[in-house]
Design a protein around this motif. Structure first.
Motif, PDB file in Angstrom:
ATOM      1  N   GLY A 134      73.227  34.061  26.120  1.00  0.00           N
ATOM      2  CA  GLY A 134      73.191  32.930  25.194  1.00  0.00           C
ATOM      3  C   GLY A 134      71.882  32.792  24.445  1.00  0.00           C
ATOM      4  O   GLY A 134      71.829  32.082  23.430  1.00  0.00           O
ATOM      5  N   TRP A 135      70.837  33.437  24.910  1.00  0.00           N
ATOM      6  CA  TRP A 135      69.529  33.351  24.249  1.00  0.00           C
ATOM      7  C   TRP A 135      69.408  34.339  23.088  1.00  0.00           C
ATOM      8  O   TRP A 135      68.420  34.315  22.357  1.00  0.00           O
ATOM      9  CB  TRP A 135      68.417  33.599  25.274  1.00  0.00           C
ATOM     10  N   LEU A 136      70.393  35.239  22.918  1.00  0.00           N
ATOM     11  CA  LEU A 136      70.386  36.200  21.824  1.00  0.00           C
ATOM     12  C   LEU A 136      70.957  35.590  20.545  1.00  0.00           C
ATOM     13  O   LEU A 136      71.953  34.860  20.595  1.00  0.00           O
ATOM     14  CB  LEU A 136      71.248  37.420  22.166  1.00  0.00           C
ATOM     15  N   ILE A 299      57.312  44.237  14.848  1.00  0.00           N
ATOM     16  CA  ILE A 299      57.912  43.878  16.140  1.00  0.00           C
ATOM     17  C   ILE A 299      58.110  42.374  16.268  1.00  0.00           C
ATOM     18  O   ILE A 299      59.206  41.917  16.624  1.00  0.00           O
ATOM     19  CB  ILE A 299      57.061  44.433  17.302  1.00  0.00           C
ATOM     20  N   TRP A 300      57.067  41.601  16.000  1.00  0.00           N
ATOM     21  CA  TRP A 300      57.186  40.145  16.190  1.00  0.00           C
ATOM     22  C   TRP A 300      58.287  39.547  15.318  1.00  0.00           C
ATOM     23  O   TRP A 300      59.130  38.779  15.820  1.00  0.00           O
ATOM     24  CB  TRP A 300      55.838  39.489  15.931  1.00  0.00           C
ATOM     25  N   PRO A 301      58.373  39.851  14.025  1.00  0.00           N
ATOM     26  CA  PRO A 301      59.487  39.296  13.242  1.00  0.00           C
ATOM     27  C   PRO A 301      60.853  39.704  13.788  1.00  0.00           C
ATOM     28  O   PRO A 301      61.792  38.895  13.795  1.00  0.00           O
ATOM     29  CB  PRO A 301      59.249  39.862  11.841  1.00  0.00           C
ATOM     30  N   ALA A 302      60.985  40.963  14.240  1.00  0.00           N
ATOM     31  CA  ALA A 302      62.274  41.419  14.772  1.00  0.00           C
ATOM     32  C   ALA A 302      62.602  40.721  16.082  1.00  0.00           C
ATOM     33  O   ALA A 302      63.768  40.361  16.339  1.00  0.00           O
ATOM     34  CB  ALA A 302      62.256  42.937  14.958  1.00  0.00           C
ATOM     35  N   LEU A 303      61.587  40.514  16.932  1.00  0.00           N
ATOM     36  CA  LEU A 303      61.809  39.782  18.178  1.00  0.00           C
ATOM     37  C   LEU A 303      62.265  38.355  17.904  1.00  0.00           C
ATOM     38  O   LEU A 303      63.222  37.851  18.509  1.00  0.00           O
ATOM     39  CB  LEU A 303      60.522  39.751  19.003  1.00  0.00           C
ATOM     40  N   HIS A 305      63.718  37.175  15.323  1.00  0.00           N
ATOM     41  CA  HIS A 305      65.069  37.158  14.768  1.00  0.00           C
ATOM     42  C   HIS A 305      66.104  37.290  15.875  1.00  0.00           C
ATOM     43  O   HIS A 305      67.110  36.567  15.866  1.00  0.00           O
ATOM     44  CB  HIS A 305      65.237  38.281  13.755  1.00  0.00           C
ATOM     45  N   ARG A 306      65.848  38.212  16.819  1.00  0.00           N
ATOM     46  CA  ARG A 306      66.860  38.475  17.840  1.00  0.00           C
ATOM     47  C   ARG A 306      66.872  37.418  18.938  1.00  0.00           C
ATOM     48  O   ARG A 306      67.937  37.084  19.488  1.00  0.00           O
ATOM     49  CB  ARG A 306      66.607  39.874  18.445  1.00  0.00           C
TER      50      ARG A 306
END
Length: 396
Positions: A134-136, A299-303, A305-306
């Motif tokens: 649920g955290w995704l 990495i941080w923006p992608a993290l 987002h996900r």
């Protein structure tokens, strides 16, 4: 081969240490292991993120990792020295590969192949992903594949030291030194010359397990392999996020992350800043030069987002290690050295050597004893000269 063969192993990382252990434990042979750095400061084995999976595209890798996972589960007893048992901290929360609608068909095809070859990989369409994790953030995802068993992560440096200590307790010998030259005669390796001028003679069999630095020594035996050290940065970060049951997540963006203690680990391929792979991902880039812009810009923006709660993520520390990247097909080279009758090699595993070291080590021990090891036949180094690729598409 002599009744008590004189076997030398170049490289005392996890692959060489595993080979020495299985030689002693299963064949009663005490190898001499030549290791240039007993502190393992720059060794890939000591700097690995140490994860294990069956979600590969090549069946040989599924089989090797499955055997190794089974070994890891019993290593605390098999590698114990007296009452001193190793603690490998094996976590079995699996891998989670995610796919957008554009990548759904490819993910489904890989999952079908993995299941066909015995891997316990569950297909999760988007609604199931959202329910289970649920955290995704899943709105842009089509599906995921999750390893229900046989996947996770562990303490890789502890495995290396456990193999080494157990092998030594059984009679294997470690010698500090760097091999400068492999001397051959009549298609056989017969001596090693160290950089300090020492020559070690009387070799009955030789295993080249020098990881990312195997290519120059292999070339001295007539084997030309495109294996090179490629730096990969790993970031440790903290966040107030809660990610219960978090697997090792492989995001479509190219990043990966997993829990580690009270925080998380993550990484990604090098940034493509020039468009020239040789410049963006050079051989043996200095390990101290962490690319912090990789975190900030990618990495941080992608993290975030996900996992939206990762918006508050902050880097705690970072390190880098080398992949022993095999540019031929991103797969390990394991087996006899063509044209050198008493030499074998195990190198070029392109990021999955740590997890496959138990399976490959026991195969290498059998090959050194003149016995067949069909589990690594597909990885023969002879495939390069033959123009045969065993492509591994799931390289992280």
């Amino acid at each position: 081969m002599a009744a008590s063969p004189h076997i030398m192993i170049i490289g005392g990382g996890v692959m060489g240490a595993a080979t020495a252990y299985f030689l002693a434990a299963q064949h009663g042979v005490h190898a001499t292991v030549i290791e240039r750095d007993p502190t393992y400061t720059r060794a890939s084995s000591a700097l690995s993120a140490s994860s294990i999976r069956q979600q590969f595209s090549a069946p040989v890798n599924m089989r090797l990792s499955r055997w190794s996972f089974d070994f890891l589960q019993r290593a605390h007893t098999e590698l114990a020295v007296g009452a001193d048992a190793p603690h490998l901290s094996l976590v079995t929360q699996g891998y989670l590969y995610l796919a957008t609608p554009q990548g759904r068909a490819m993910l489904a095809a890989k999952q079908a192949t993995q299941t066909l070859h015995g891997a316990d990989i569950e297909w999760l369409p988007q609604p199931a992903l959202a329910r289970r994790f649920g955290w995704l953030h899943t709105d842009d995802l089509a599906a995921g594949t999750w390893g229900r068993s046989g996947e996770g992560w562990f303490d890789g440096p502890a495995l290396l030291q456990a193999f080494k200590r157990k092998a030594q307790s059984l009679g294997a010998r470690w010698r500090t030194g760097e091999v400068a030259h492999v001397h051959t005669r009549n298609d056989r390796a017969h001596a090693l010359q160290l950089t300090d001028g020492t020559q070690l003679d009387g070799i009955d069999a030789l295993a080249l397990c020098a990881g990312a630095w195997s290519s120059p020594l292999a070339a001295q035996m007539g084997l030309h392999i495109p294996v090179a050290p490629k730096k990969r940065d790993v970031f440790v970060f903290d966040s107030p996020a809660a990610t219960p049951g978090c697997p090792l997540v492989i995001d479509p963006s190219g990043i990966w992350f997993r829990p580690e203690g009270s925080g998380w680990l993550c990484g990604a391929p090098p940034r493509a800043t020039t468009g020239n792979p040789d410049l963006d991902d050079p051989d043996e880039a200095p390990l101290h030069a962490i690319d912090h812009a990789l975190w900030d810009d990618f990495i941080w923006p992608a993290l975030a987002h996900r996992v939206p709660q990762f918006e508050a993520a902050r880097v705690r520390s970072a390190w880098a290690g080398y992949y022993e990247m095999n540019a031929w097909d991103h797969n390990g080279l394991a087996g006899p050295v063509p044209g050198c009758a008493n030499a074998i090699t195990a190198c070029g595993f392109s990021g999955h050597g740590m997890q496959q070291a138990p399976a490959v080590g026991q195969a290498m021990a059998r090959l050194l004893m003149g016995q067949p090891a069909p589990e690594v036949d597909a990885l023969t180094p002879a495939r390069i000269a033959a123009g045969v690729r065993v492509v591994e598409a799931n390289v992280i």
